[in-house]
Design a protein around this motif. Structure first.
Motif, PDB file in Angstrom:
ATOM      1  N   THR A 157       0.798  -1.183   0.038  1.00  0.00           N
ATOM      2  CA  THR A 157       0.007   0.180   0.036  1.00  0.00           C
ATOM      3  C   THR A 157       1.035   1.304  -0.036  1.00  0.00           C
ATOM      4  O   THR A 157       2.137   1.190   0.564  1.00  0.00           O
ATOM      5  N   PRO A 158       0.604   2.200  -0.741  1.00  0.00           N
ATOM      6  CA  PRO A 158       1.359   3.408  -0.607  1.00  0.00           C
ATOM      7  C   PRO A 158       1.799   4.203   0.490  1.00  0.00           C
ATOM      8  O   PRO A 158       0.755   4.334   1.367  1.00  0.00           O
ATOM      9  N   HIS A 159       2.942   4.723   0.838  1.00  0.00           N
ATOM     10  CA  HIS A 159       3.067   5.522   2.143  1.00  0.00           C
ATOM     11  C   HIS A 159       3.321   4.679   3.284  1.00  0.00           C
ATOM     12  O   HIS A 159       3.612   5.105   4.328  1.00  0.00           O
ATOM     13  N   TYR A 180       7.101  -9.274  11.790  1.00  0.00           N
ATOM     14  CA  TYR A 180       6.895  -7.774  11.161  1.00  0.00           C
ATOM     15  C   TYR A 180       5.412  -7.318  11.024  1.00  0.00           C
ATOM     16  O   TYR A 180       4.520  -8.049  11.326  1.00  0.00           O
ATOM     17  N   PHE A 181       5.479  -6.181  10.805  1.00  0.00           N
ATOM     18  CA  PHE A 181       4.008  -5.501  10.230  1.00  0.00           C
ATOM     19  C   PHE A 181       3.823  -5.146   9.034  1.00  0.00           C
ATOM     20  O   PHE A 181       4.571  -5.082   8.318  1.00  0.00           O
ATOM     21  N   CYS A 182       2.774  -5.759   8.832  1.00  0.00           N
ATOM     22  CA  CYS A 182       2.184  -5.706   7.254  1.00  0.00           C
ATOM     23  C   CYS A 182       1.241  -4.400   7.235  1.00  0.00           C
ATOM     24  O   CYS A 182       0.456  -4.084   7.943  1.00  0.00           O
ATOM     25  N   MET A 183       1.908  -3.573   6.166  1.00  0.00           N
ATOM     26  CA  MET A 183       1.235  -2.265   5.764  1.00  0.00           C
ATOM     27  C   MET A 183       1.506  -1.271   7.063  1.00  0.00           C
ATOM     28  O   MET A 183       0.342  -0.721   7.437  1.00  0.00           O
ATOM     29  N   GLY A 213      -6.099   6.629   6.393  1.00  0.00           N
ATOM     30  CA  GLY A 213      -4.771   6.751   6.473  1.00  0.00           C
ATOM     31  C   GLY A 213      -3.990   7.242   5.395  1.00  0.00           C
ATOM     32  O   GLY A 213      -4.756   7.859   4.521  1.00  0.00           O
ATOM     33  N   LYS A 214      -2.878   7.435   5.485  1.00  0.00           N
ATOM     34  CA  LYS A 214      -2.055   8.122   4.369  1.00  0.00           C
ATOM     35  C   LYS A 214      -2.309   7.607   2.964  1.00  0.00           C
ATOM     36  O   LYS A 214      -2.150   8.335   1.717  1.00  0.00           O
ATOM     37  N   ASP A 215      -2.671   6.212   2.897  1.00  0.00           N
ATOM     38  CA  ASP A 215      -2.941   5.443   1.545  1.00  0.00           C
ATOM     39  C   ASP A 215      -4.609   5.553   1.383  1.00  0.00           C
ATOM     40  O   ASP A 215      -4.837   5.061   0.423  1.00  0.00           O
TER      41      ASP A 215
END
Lengths: 320, 368
Positions: B79-81, B336-339, B302-304
């Motif tokens: 996802t962007p950003h 880890y974190f996804c997006m 969100g930013k996306d």
């Protein structure tokens, strides 16, 4: 199709089985009728022992308004209701774009006149620029069953489909209760208000009626100093606070920190939208080097205050 | 949910130009009890299903065999950003028979029918080219992005071929991601350290209420234990994590079960992601699942442009989960974190990701 001169009183306007448009202004047609007369005769059909208006509702109602009678009309010989309805449907389709409420009316009537659902989906809905799905047909049929006052609002405000669908989810009493507050609002605010009500209702497990009857909202509703528009706005903001408690709690903390350190008005301090970015933006103007340095020094002074660190640590530190 | 039972699939549709592929023949031979129909054009079937009242519900009853005209292998769109992990996806089949309320495919895909691409030779060729263009670097790649990796595996047996293909490519981590317990084909196939069988997990309450047709969390964990016994490594994706009263207890209970019953050394990674979705998914969920409350949380834009929980809520969720994993035998497990954004990585995992490659390195090394 024959032409006939008919007394306007002989057309049964209560019989609206072929009517598509209900909510229109008569100003232009009345002006046109006064200046130019009735140029295009309406179409009628003789069914069930009376004349039923097929097309030309705006014209005929305009004529009635200015007592223009008798009228030249086209009399249809066709007796099949579906075929008659299709005549007015295609005639209008060729000259203008239907509005959502009209589309809903058309689909309801096509169904009533015996067209199969799947046939409607496949053949008529594309003509109306509606996605070809039974789901959409259901939605439009529900829209056609809304109260006349609500349909008028949808029509006048050109309400988008998404907002109309939310109105459909309410019950009639709730819709009518909301009507005066929705009317003065623009499309975006209407959407926000409806979304707020539905979401708070689902989230808190209470009815919309109960939300509207809650003391804080009743207080707004009963206020004599507020216009309907102001009331609608206040309710919308109140619902937002209920929808976003963590965000508003942060926002309030941020604002109160700013207040406590007496943040100067001439320097704008703005966090990112919903504080999604960890950066905070500062903006100020200056006329010369002296003023520039003065503002920087003010910022430096503010940055040394404990409250400032607290403010930039939000919202992570909120719960500490 | 088993991929092959009395109710699913109701029918297999075969696009005429896909009849002669060996994979088509194999699927039809293995599923000779399922009614079939040859169709001229898959698009007509898709349009027909899309015109129904519940296209997503209907599309899950059938399987369409067709050919992949485009690329089988693509970079995960992420996802962007927000921070990505340089993952690559293989789209061998799309959609799945489970019906999770939150499934983004309801909004993302334009085809609601479970679709299996039968031109597998093209897949192997494309993979060969793809991998040779990326020599000298670690690659994480997997199915299970636009569908579930194992949900229809009893019908397609794709897992066998994919595992066999990747087994010898030791600088590549291949992941099968599932909610199902269809592991028979996996168990029949020799394992390798670079093959990861991953389960998407959730709290039992969310699994029961929102993951319609999916096996219980216990069943998934038991399936993971079985593949570990066979010699595979596993991974877990807590995604989407959904907030509800009692969420903490619900998620920590599942983590407890995982960490107490599975050797952390056999867990390749755990990913975390809170519920996020494109705004246009909201009316679809509301209409298809009127009783679900998951879309009424405190979602901000969100930013996306996707809706996600307000940051303080996400931070709280991640902190509690990561702290629990770290202090319960999971100190060395790669999480880890996804997006998610940089700030969340830094504050929770104390890592400063410098880019997608950095995350890729973190997750790929050491391999095995």
């Amino acid at each position: 199709m024959k032409t006939k001169i008919l007394d306007i009183g002989k057309i049964c306007l209560e019989d609206d089985r072929f009517r598509i448009s209900y909510y229109f202004s008569l100003d232009e047609i009345v002006l046109s009728l006064r200046k130019a007369g009735l140029i295009q005769p309406p179409v009628v059909s003789f069914l069930d022992n009376h004349f039923v208006l097929v097309s030309g509702w705006k014209r005929v109602i305009g004529c009635r308004e200015i007592s223009l009678s008798p009228l030249p009309v086209f009399l249809l010989e066709e007796k099949d209701e579906l075929k008659i309805f299709l005549l007015t449907f295609y005639e209008n389709l060729s000259i203008r774009r239907y509005k959502i409420i009209e589309k809903a009316e058309i689909l309801k009537k096509l169904k009533k006149f015996g067209e199969e659902e799947r046939y409607i989906v496949k053949n008529y809905m594309p003509l109306l620029e509606i996605p070809r799905t039974l789901r959409h047909l259901d939605s439009y049929i529900k829209i056609s069953c809304l109260e006349p006052e609500i349909k008028r609002l949808i029509n006048e405000k050109d309400m988008p489909f998404y907002s109309i669908q939310m109105l459909v989810e309410l019950d009639a009493e709730e819709r009518l209760l909301l009507l005066p507050f929705l009317s003065p609002l623009g499309q975006n605010k209407q959407k926000e208000l409806l979304e707020g009500l539905l979401e708070v209702s689902k989230k808190e497990g209470i009815t919309i009626k109960k939300i509207l009857n809650s003391s804080d909202i009743t207080k707004i509703l009963n206020s004599k100093n507020l216009s309907y528009c102001q009331k609608g706005d206040k309710i919308r903001l109140m619902l937002n606070r209920r929808k976003y408690p963590a965000f508003f709690s942060w926002k309030d903390s941020f604002e109160s920190c700013k207040k406590r350190i007496s943040w100067p008005e001439e320097i704008t301090l703005k966090p990112s939208r919903f504080f999604e970015d960890d950066e905070i933006f500062v903006r100020f103007g200056f006329k010369d080097r002296r003023q520039f340095l003065k503002r920087l020094s003010k910022l430096r002074e503010l940055a040394d205050k404990g409250e400032f660190s607290k403010m930039i640590g939000l919202p992570y530190d909120r719960k500490k | 949910m088993t991929g092959k039972n009395n109710h699913f699939p109701k029918k297999i549709f075969i696009e005429r130009n896909s009849i002669n592929f060996p994979f088509t023949k194999k699927i039809l031979e293995n599923n000779s009890d399922v009614p079939t129909e040859v169709i001229e054009n898959a698009q007509n079937l898709v349009e027909e299903i899309k015109s129904l009242r519940d296209p997503w519900g209907e599309g899950k009853k059938y399987i369409l065999l067709t050919t992949q005209r485009g690329e089988f292998v693509k970079p995960c769109p992420c996802t962007p950003h927000y921070i990505g992990c340089n993952y690559f996806i293989i789209n061998l089949d799309i959609n799945c028979p489970m019906d999770c309320t939150y499934c983004i495919l309801q909004q993302y895909l334009t085809n609601p029918v479970i679709t299996v691409y039968v031109n597998k030779e093209d897949l192997w060729n494309q993979l060969d080219v793809f991998l040779s263009n990326r020599r000298n670097r670690f690659i994480r790649i997997g199915t299970g992005e636009l569908g579930d990796s194992l949900a229809i595996d009893p019908i397609t047996e794709n897992s066998k071929d994919l595992i066999s293909y990747f087994r010898k490519k030791l600088d590549i981590l291949f992941e099968l991601k599932t909610k199902s317990i269809n592991i028979e084909n996996v168990l029949e196939t020799p394992p390798a350290e670079n093959i990861i069988i991953a389960w998407s997990l959730n709290s039992e309450k969310i699994a029961q209420e929102e993951e319609i047709g999916a096996p219980s969390v216990d069943e998934r964990i038991n399936a993971a234990k079985r593949v570990i016994s066979r010699g595979y490594r596993v991974a877990f994706h807590f995604d989407p994590i959904i907030l509800y009263p009692g969420w903490e207890k619900g998620y920590l209970q599942v983590l407890k079960c995982v960490l107490e019953s599975i050797d952390p050394a056999r867990i390749a990674w755990i990913s975390l992601g809170t519920l996020r979705f494109h705004p246009s998914l909201k009316p679809i969920i509301r209409e298809r699942f009127p009783l679900t409350k998951i879309i009424y949380g405190e979602f901000i834009s969100g930013k996306d442009g996707k809706l996600r929980y307000f940051k303080s809520i996400r931070l709280e969720i991640y902190k509690k989960i990561v702290d629990y994993i770290r202090s319960n035998k999971g100190k060395k497990i790669r999480i880890y974190f996804c997006m998610e954004n940089k700030e969340i990585w830094e504050k929770i995992l104390k890592r400063k990701p410098t880019g997608n490659e950095d995350i890729e390195k973190y997750l790929s090394s050491p391999l095995g």
